[in-house]
Write a protein that holds these residues in place. Structure first.
Motif, PDB file in Angstrom:
ATOM      1  N   GLY A 155       0.796  -1.227   0.000  1.00  0.00           N
ATOM      2  CA  GLY A 155       0.000   0.000   0.000  1.00  0.00           C
ATOM      3  C   GLY A 155       0.829   1.277   0.000  1.00  0.00           C
ATOM      4  O   GLY A 155       0.295   2.370  -0.103  1.00  0.00           O
ATOM      5  N   GLU A 156       2.132   1.169   0.134  1.00  0.00           N
ATOM      6  CA  GLU A 156       2.950   2.383   0.254  1.00  0.00           C
ATOM      7  C   GLU A 156       3.886   2.621  -0.924  1.00  0.00           C
ATOM      8  O   GLU A 156       4.594   3.628  -0.959  1.00  0.00           O
ATOM      9  CB  GLU A 156       3.796   2.306   1.529  1.00  0.00           C
ATOM     10  N   LYS A 159       4.039   5.921  -3.183  1.00  0.00           N
ATOM     11  CA  LYS A 159       2.974   6.845  -2.766  1.00  0.00           C
ATOM     12  C   LYS A 159       3.515   8.206  -2.346  1.00  0.00           C
ATOM     13  O   LYS A 159       3.028   9.232  -2.765  1.00  0.00           O
ATOM     14  CB  LYS A 159       2.176   6.243  -1.601  1.00  0.00           C
ATOM     15  N   GLN A 160       4.486   8.243  -1.453  1.00  0.00           N
ATOM     16  CA  GLN A 160       4.934   9.545  -0.949  1.00  0.00           C
ATOM     17  C   GLN A 160       6.358   9.853  -1.374  1.00  0.00           C
ATOM     18  O   GLN A 160       7.038  10.677  -0.766  1.00  0.00           O
ATOM     19  CB  GLN A 160       4.803   9.586   0.563  1.00  0.00           C
ATOM     20  N   ASP A 360      -6.429  21.893   4.062  1.00  0.00           N
ATOM     21  CA  ASP A 360      -7.169  21.395   2.894  1.00  0.00           C
ATOM     22  C   ASP A 360      -8.445  22.202   2.685  1.00  0.00           C
ATOM     23  O   ASP A 360      -9.063  22.109   1.638  1.00  0.00           O
ATOM     24  CB  ASP A 360      -7.443  19.895   3.007  1.00  0.00           C
ATOM     25  N   THR A 393      -0.973  19.387   1.452  1.00  0.00           N
ATOM     26  CA  THR A 393      -1.648  18.759   2.584  1.00  0.00           C
ATOM     27  C   THR A 393      -2.524  17.581   2.174  1.00  0.00           C
ATOM     28  O   THR A 393      -2.935  16.780   3.001  1.00  0.00           O
ATOM     29  CB  THR A 393      -2.451  19.826   3.364  1.00  0.00           C
ATOM     30  N   ILE A 394      -2.814  17.492   0.874  1.00  0.00           N
ATOM     31  CA  ILE A 394      -3.693  16.416   0.401  1.00  0.00           C
ATOM     32  C   ILE A 394      -2.892  15.305  -0.278  1.00  0.00           C
ATOM     33  O   ILE A 394      -3.193  14.137  -0.146  1.00  0.00           O
ATOM     34  CB  ILE A 394      -4.711  16.963  -0.634  1.00  0.00           C
ATOM     35  N   PRO A 499     -12.378  22.529  -4.679  1.00  0.00           N
ATOM     36  CA  PRO A 499     -11.282  21.569  -4.493  1.00  0.00           C
ATOM     37  C   PRO A 499     -10.253  21.727  -5.604  1.00  0.00           C
ATOM     38  O   PRO A 499     -10.584  22.148  -6.704  1.00  0.00           O
ATOM     39  CB  PRO A 499     -11.973  20.207  -4.568  1.00  0.00           C
ATOM     40  N   TYR A 502      -5.506  17.003  -7.587  1.00  0.00           N
ATOM     41  CA  TYR A 502      -4.312  16.500  -6.926  1.00  0.00           C
ATOM     42  C   TYR A 502      -3.864  15.199  -7.581  1.00  0.00           C
ATOM     43  O   TYR A 502      -4.604  14.558  -8.320  1.00  0.00           O
ATOM     44  CB  TYR A 502      -4.525  16.336  -5.420  1.00  0.00           C
ATOM     45  N   TYR A 504      -2.964  11.488  -7.838  1.00  0.00           N
ATOM     46  CA  TYR A 504      -3.425  10.267  -7.177  1.00  0.00           C
ATOM     47  C   TYR A 504      -2.566   9.114  -7.675  1.00  0.00           C
ATOM     48  O   TYR A 504      -2.516   8.832  -8.864  1.00  0.00           O
ATOM     49  CB  TYR A 504      -4.904  10.026  -7.500  1.00  0.00           C
ATOM     50  N   ASP A 507      -2.727   1.856  -7.415  1.00  0.00           N
ATOM     51  CA  ASP A 507      -1.996   0.657  -7.023  1.00  0.00           C
ATOM     52  C   ASP A 507      -1.231  -0.005  -8.164  1.00  0.00           C
ATOM     53  O   ASP A 507      -0.459  -0.932  -7.937  1.00  0.00           O
ATOM     54  CB  ASP A 507      -2.952  -0.352  -6.365  1.00  0.00           C
TER      55      ASP A 507
END
Lengths: 580, 152
Positions: A155-156, A159-160, A360, A393-394, A499, A502, A504, A507
């Motif tokens: 799951g990671e 991602k970041q 946000d 932040t999102i 909004p 952003y 995304y 997976d």
């Protein structure tokens, strides 16, 4: 409402005897501030009360209504010894004589996501848009020394930050990028020794020698225990690896900053400005000691020690923090550690605007927050700067939002005029008073840590962790009790705001990376991997420098998880005692 | 689960009530990242509001979370997730809660959750998602309501 707590300094002066100060045999300026309070300020406030019971900085320190030359006298500040001139000891006003008139700060946007291809494409684009340095964000499995195909990474992946498992990914990440021309910063800490070797190996494969590579690796192993918490090894082995990196880089990579001692994460975890400064510089002193303990001459390695601070909301407090940092570091390096080269006295630092201050709700307001924070960093004399994107932040920034963030720096640099003169706020009574106060507070914290036996013992004791937690809770309480107004959070709520788009990461990135890693494991020479990993284990168990063994394992395409695993076999793994 | 009391309650802070009334909350921080500022602030605020808080800390896997929740017999699990792994983690937590026949345990989540994932997570049985900027007061109020208590 509480009574104003802020006039104490002038009343202290008053107690010392107004007539003596006014008569001035000691040449201190006449006590006009006390007179002004009595004759002008107090009657005016009695008629028209102030809008708040107390005015505080971003770190909850009370602020006086006015600062004057008396405040400088109260703090015994001398222009020549405390403030001085840019490019001269104690460097309060800057390390370069001409500030940004010679060279602007490096605009270095932290980026990395998805696979190495995804990030490579973003880097090429950023360089094309005028960015002057690269800064790699690794995904969390890499940060904690694990591979993308381990269960704990589920799951990671990507991602970041970017998923880097082996030299093969590193080669892809820097494809078409001239490593001898760019400077690269890599945010990686306990596995820094491995990722640095991967960068070196990627350079070697392009025919570039380690000594021609320029950049920075964060490698700030101690702050992991108190703030960022992507730790792998316990404190003592982490410091041993640090010693190996210092030794190796000093010999092999003269243009490389082997550490970026980081206050950013300490502040994001909730500390005050003075705590950020104190814990960071004190960590830096531990690394200096680690180099000295290896028998190195301080002036051979200290010039390659760099720093990383946050730019938070309170503009003046932040500027004062950077100024106090320069002054303190110069003084400690010269007087406590005996460094002789001015380059060892200089604190060179990168700055990033404060991610945790972004909301946000009404996300476009974040652009203004980032602008003000960036302004503080520039007026504080930063060497390089990352401005957060409004969607930080999102998610990781979209290309559009990343561009706005970069353009913010370019507008400050070329349109605002703040880069025209050196240390433009120097000499402000407020700034000089704040600088002295933060310096004093930081030194009190140094003393406390020295009493605890140094930073490693202080970490074992839990002292910095508790201090940071306490400050974080205090800050949150101030917001919830409306003592601190955050636009769009506890006041001026209005609507949520449109909004923003952003980024995304789905997976499929994980599937792709796991597949790529499986292919690598099939095609590499398994026996060579095993042999080089055993050599890493061996080096870890002896007092031989780890770096040559790690570099060899990297060239054999051993992975981050495997090489860190070999070291974990010997050093063990750190587990935090959770306290709250 | 504590039943909703219909008779007038004495106005007492929760911490002064008998221990049998305490709401038990497990606060954990799954994922590999170290962003524990929020989790710790929430844990402390819940404790200050009179709840019994078990703080499990960093790098908690779904298996560790559910095991602790069942062993500690908690009323609510509070997870703070910043790593982007919320879909995987919460799917697995929901699955394990079902396996342990523990679906009555409340599940609330704080941190960075993109809008587009909210519906999916609610479908898994997540009772509330608290985005950045949520006050501890809002979280306390929600948990008390979830537990059928009168919010103060």
């Amino acid at each position: 409402m509480a009574e104003k707590p802020v006039l104490s300094r002038s009343s202290v002066t008053e107690c010392e005897g107004v007539s003596e100060l006014e008569g001035g045999a000691d040449h201190r300026p006449s006590n006009g501030k006390t007179r002004w309070y009595k004759q002008t300020f107090d009657p005016a406030v009695a008629k028209h009360p102030e809008r708040d019971a107390a005015f505080i900085t971003g770190s909850s320190t009370p602020v006086d209504p006015l600062y004057t030359r008396e405040d400088l006298a109260d703090r015994n500040l001398s222009y020549d010894t405390d403030i001085g001139y840019p490019g001269e000891f104690p460097y309060t006003r800057g390390i370069h004589p001409s500030g940004y008139r010679g060279k602007l700060w490096t605009m270095r946007q932290f980026a990395g996501f998805g696979t190495a291809e995804d990030s490579n494409e973003r880097y090429l684009r950023l360089l094309e848009m005028g960015q002057t340095g690269l800064s790699v964000a690794f995904h969390h499995p890499t940060l904690v020394g694990r591979d993308s195909d381990e269960l704990i990474a589920r799951g990671e992946v990507g991602k970041q930050g970017v998923a880097i498992d082996s030299l093969a990914d590193m080669e892809t990440l820097f494809d078409q990028i001239p490593l001898e021309q760019v400077t690269t910063s890599m945010t990686i800490n306990h596995p820094a020794c491995v990722l640095l070797c991967m960068y070196v190996a990627a350079g070697q494969k392009k025919g570039i020698a380690p000594r021609d590579l320029a950049g920075t690796i964060q490698n700030d192993v101690l702050k992991e225990f108190i703030a960022q918490k992507t730790f792998v090894f316990p404190p003592l082995p982490a410091m041993r690896i640090m010693g190996d990196v210092i030794e190796w880089c000093t010999a092999e990579m003269p243009r490389w900053n082997w550490v970026s001692v980081s206050g950013y994460h300490i502040r994001e975890a909730g500390s005050t400005a003075a705590q950020e400064l104190a814990f960071t510089l004190r960590d830096g002193m531990e690394y200096v000691q680690a180099g000295l303990d290896r028998g190195l001459d301080i002036d051979s390695f200290a010039p390659r020690l760099s720093f990383f601070f946050i730019a938070h909301n309170d503009l003046f407090e932040e500027v004062a923090k950077y100024r106090a940092a320069r002054k303190l570091w110069a003084r400690y390096m010269r007087d406590r550690y005996g460094a002789k080269s001015p380059r060892s006295w200089w604190i060179r630092f990168h700055t990033q605007t404060a991610g945790s201050t972004l909301l946000d709700r009404q996300p476009r307001n974040n652009v203004m927050r980032v602008t003000l924070q960036a302004l503080a960093a520039v007026m504080g004399g930063t060497q390089s700067l990352h401005t957060n994107a409004l969607d930080e932040t999102i998610a990781l920034p979209t290309e559009e939002n990343a561009l706005i963030a970069l353009r913010t720096q370019q507008v400050i640099a070329h349109e605002s005029g703040v880069a025209n003169t050196v240390d433009p706020l120097g000499g402000s009574y407020y700034i000089e008073s704040l600088t002295a106060d933060i310096e004093e507070e930081a030194e009190e914290i140094f003393t406390k840590i020295d009493e605890l036996g140094g930073m490693v013992s202080a970490i074992d004791n839990g002292y910095p962790q508790r201090e940071i937690q306490e400050a974080a809770y205090q800050y949150q309480k101030e917001i919830e009790q409306n003592q601190r107004i955050i636009v769009g959070q506890n006041d001026f709520l209005g609507e949520m705001g449109e909004p923003v788009n952003y980024l995304y990461i789905d997976d499929t990135v994980e599937e792709k990376q796991v597949e790529r890693l499986a292919a690598l494991r099939r095609r590499r020479d398994a026996a060579e991997v095993e042999r080089t990993l055993e050599a890493v284990r061996c080096a870890a168990g002896s007092d031989v420098n780890l770096m040559p063994a790690i570099l060899e394992a990297v060239h054999a395409y051993a992975t981050v998880g495997e090489i860190c695993g070999a070291m974990r076999d010997v050093f063990g793994e750190y587990h935090e005692q959770p306290i709250f | 689960m504590v039943s909703a009391a219909r008779e007038p309650k004495p106005v007492l802070p929760l911490s002064e009530k008998g221990p049998e009334k305490h709401i038990r909350v497990l606060v954990a921080k799954p994922g590999l990242d170290g962003h524990d500022r929020g989790a710790k602030i929430v844990a402390r605020a819940l404790r200050d509001a009179g709840m019994e808080v078990i703080y499990a800390g960093l790098r908690q896997t779904p298996e560790m979370v559910v095991k602790a929740a069942v062993q500690e017999d908690v009323d609510v699990i509070g997870l703070s997730i910043h790593s982007g792994a919320h879909n995987y983690i919460l799917e697995r937590v929901a699955e394990l809660l079902k396996e342990h026949d523990a679906e009555d345990i409340g599940l609330v989540v704080g941190g960075i959750i993109p809008d587009r994932d909210v519906e999916r997570l609610q479908g898994l049985g997540v009772d509330a998602i608290f985005p950045p900027g949520t006050t501890t007061t809002e979280i306390i109020k929600f948990i008390r309501q979830r537990m059928g208590e009168v919010a103060t």
